[in-house]
Scaffold this motif. Structure first.
Motif, PDB file in Angstrom:
ATOM      1  N   UNK A  85      -1.776   3.846  -1.480  1.00  0.00           N
ATOM      2  CA  UNK A  85      -1.103   2.635  -0.770  1.00  0.00           C
ATOM      3  C   UNK A  85      -2.055   1.303  -1.001  1.00  0.00           C
ATOM      4  N   UNK A  86      -3.247   1.414  -1.263  1.00  0.00           N
ATOM      5  CA  UNK A  86      -4.189   0.455  -1.612  1.00  0.00           C
ATOM      6  C   UNK A  86      -3.960   0.066  -3.005  1.00  0.00           C
ATOM      7  N   UNK A  87      -3.628   0.926  -3.940  1.00  0.00           N
ATOM      8  CA  UNK A  87      -3.470   0.558  -5.374  1.00  0.00           C
ATOM      9  C   UNK A  87      -2.170  -0.168  -5.521  1.00  0.00           C
ATOM     10  N   UNK A  88      -1.187   0.077  -4.767  1.00  0.00           N
ATOM     11  CA  UNK A  88       0.315  -0.385  -4.665  1.00  0.00           C
ATOM     12  C   UNK A  88       0.090  -1.994  -4.143  1.00  0.00           C
ATOM     13  N   UNK A  89      -0.632  -1.867  -3.081  1.00  0.00           N
ATOM     14  CA  UNK A  89      -0.946  -3.192  -2.343  1.00  0.00           C
ATOM     15  C   UNK A  89      -1.493  -4.209  -3.482  1.00  0.00           C
TER      16      UNK A  89
ATOM     17  N   UNK B 152      -7.727  -3.763   5.205  1.00  0.00           N
ATOM     18  CA  UNK B 152      -7.231  -2.492   4.578  1.00  0.00           C
ATOM     19  C   UNK B 152      -8.270  -1.411   4.234  1.00  0.00           C
ATOM     20  N   UNK B 153      -9.099  -1.849   3.554  1.00  0.00           N
ATOM     21  CA  UNK B 153     -10.166  -0.791   3.218  1.00  0.00           C
ATOM     22  C   UNK B 153     -11.112  -0.642   4.341  1.00  0.00           C
TER      23      UNK B 153
ATOM     24  N   UNK C 284      -8.037  -2.019  -7.587  1.00  0.00           N
ATOM     25  CA  UNK C 284      -7.218  -0.844  -7.657  1.00  0.00           C
ATOM     26  C   UNK C 284      -8.048   0.151  -8.476  1.00  0.00           C
ATOM     27  N   UNK C 285      -9.267  -0.010  -9.326  1.00  0.00           N
ATOM     28  CA  UNK C 285      -9.862   1.163  -9.615  1.00  0.00           C
ATOM     29  C   UNK C 285     -10.764   1.704  -8.883  1.00  0.00           C
ATOM     30  N   UNK C 286     -11.382   0.840  -7.697  1.00  0.00           N
ATOM     31  CA  UNK C 286     -11.913   1.641  -6.515  1.00  0.00           C
ATOM     32  C   UNK C 286     -11.055   2.545  -5.858  1.00  0.00           C
ATOM     33  N   UNK C 287      -9.903   1.910  -5.426  1.00  0.00           N
ATOM     34  CA  UNK C 287      -8.880   2.970  -4.981  1.00  0.00           C
ATOM     35  C   UNK C 287      -8.509   4.002  -5.688  1.00  0.00           C
ATOM     36  N   UNK C 288      -8.457   4.015  -7.094  1.00  0.00           N
ATOM     37  CA  UNK C 288      -8.063   5.218  -8.032  1.00  0.00           C
ATOM     38  C   UNK C 288      -8.944   6.196  -7.829  1.00  0.00           C
TER      39      UNK C 288
END
Length: 275
Positions: free
Chosen positions: A63-67, A9-10, A96-100
């Motif tokens: 999307x990444x945080x939700x996943x 994903x990332x 999640x912090x990274x995606x944030x």
């Protein structure tokens, strides 16, 4: 991220943005040199692209945080398990912090290019911070793991911190095509390397697992990292060449059309003089 899909994903996120940048920045550079045949380099057009890019970045981050939060074995927004008296799914929370921070960067992009309330360079500053936070989190992400696991993540940090430094320099040298292409190559490298980490640590389809303590695997994966960067540079070079060729071809066609119109006008003037 504790599976193949979590790294794909990332990886896809960075690959999409890297390939887009490898087209966008050469096109903008070529259009600025040939404004007569290309309207892409206009201020309004660039602002719209930056807004779309920021919105896409924010959506991908969401999307990444939700996943990370709502997968079946995820924390579901629960940071501390009071029953077991310990932190809950800290790996997921780190991701999640990274995606944030990438999401914040996307929102800053939108604000920067839709209002005049903040300096334009803030978008690059926030992106640099987001990339740095990614590297900072990953640096403390692999302590106590197997040798090969630590090594593939440390190799990733080379691209991450290199990208953060490059973007920080863009705060003071905005529009520098060399810095933009270098940042693009590191972004593509990040994307392809995330996929490589997925194949190494979580082989899809039940493939054979890599020996995490084999030194020869470390030697190969280091060499493989260099191949990934060579592939990244190749993508940037090919896209730069294609974009430049297209713009130059359009410019030549425009010049030939102008010459034909000029000749037709001269003929009309000559015929009028004869009459």
């Amino acid at each position: 991220m504790a599976n193949f899909k979590g790294h794909a994903l990332p990886g896809s996120f960075f690959l999409i943005f890297g390939i887009w940048w490898s087209i966008k920045y050469p096109l903008r550079y070529a259009c600025k040199k040939n404004k007569k045949v290309c309207s892409f380099g206009s201020k309004v057009g660039l602002q719209r692209l930056e807004i779309i890019e920021g919105a896409t970045k924010a959506v991908f981050a969401l999307i990444g945080m939700i996943a990370e939060q709502f997968v079946p074995d995820g924390p579901h927004l629960k940071l501390y398990n009071s029953e077991e008296k310990q932190w809950s799914h800290l790996m997921n929370w780190q991701h999640s912090t990274m995606y944030l921070f990438y999401g914040i960067s996307g929102v800053v992009d939108i604000i920067t290019h839709t209002t005049k309330a903040v300096p334009v360079a803030i978008d690059r500053m926030m992106l640099s911070i987001a990339v740095f936070v990614e590297g900072f989190l990953f640096y403390y992400h692999v302590h106590g793991r197997a040798m090969l696991d630590v090594h593939v993540h440390l190799l990733l940090l080379v691209a991450v911190f290199g990208g953060a430094l490059c973007i920080f320099l863009e705060v003071f040298h905005r529009g520098n095509i060399i810095l933009e292409l270098f940042r693009t190559s590191l972004c593509i490298l990040q994307g392809s390397w995330f996929w490589q980490i997925g194949f190494v640590l979580y082989p899809p389809g039940g493939g054979p697992e890599w020996d995490q303590m084999d030194h020869s695997n470390m030697l190969f994966i280091t060499m493989c990292y260099c191949w990934h960067y060579a592939f990244s540079l190749l993508i940037v070079a090919v896209n730069y060449g294609i974009v430049t060729w297209v713009v130059q071809t359009k410019m030549k066609n425009g010049e030939s059309l102008e010459m034909e119109l000029l000749k037709s006008r001269e003929r009309e003037e000559d015929s009028e003089d004869e009459i």
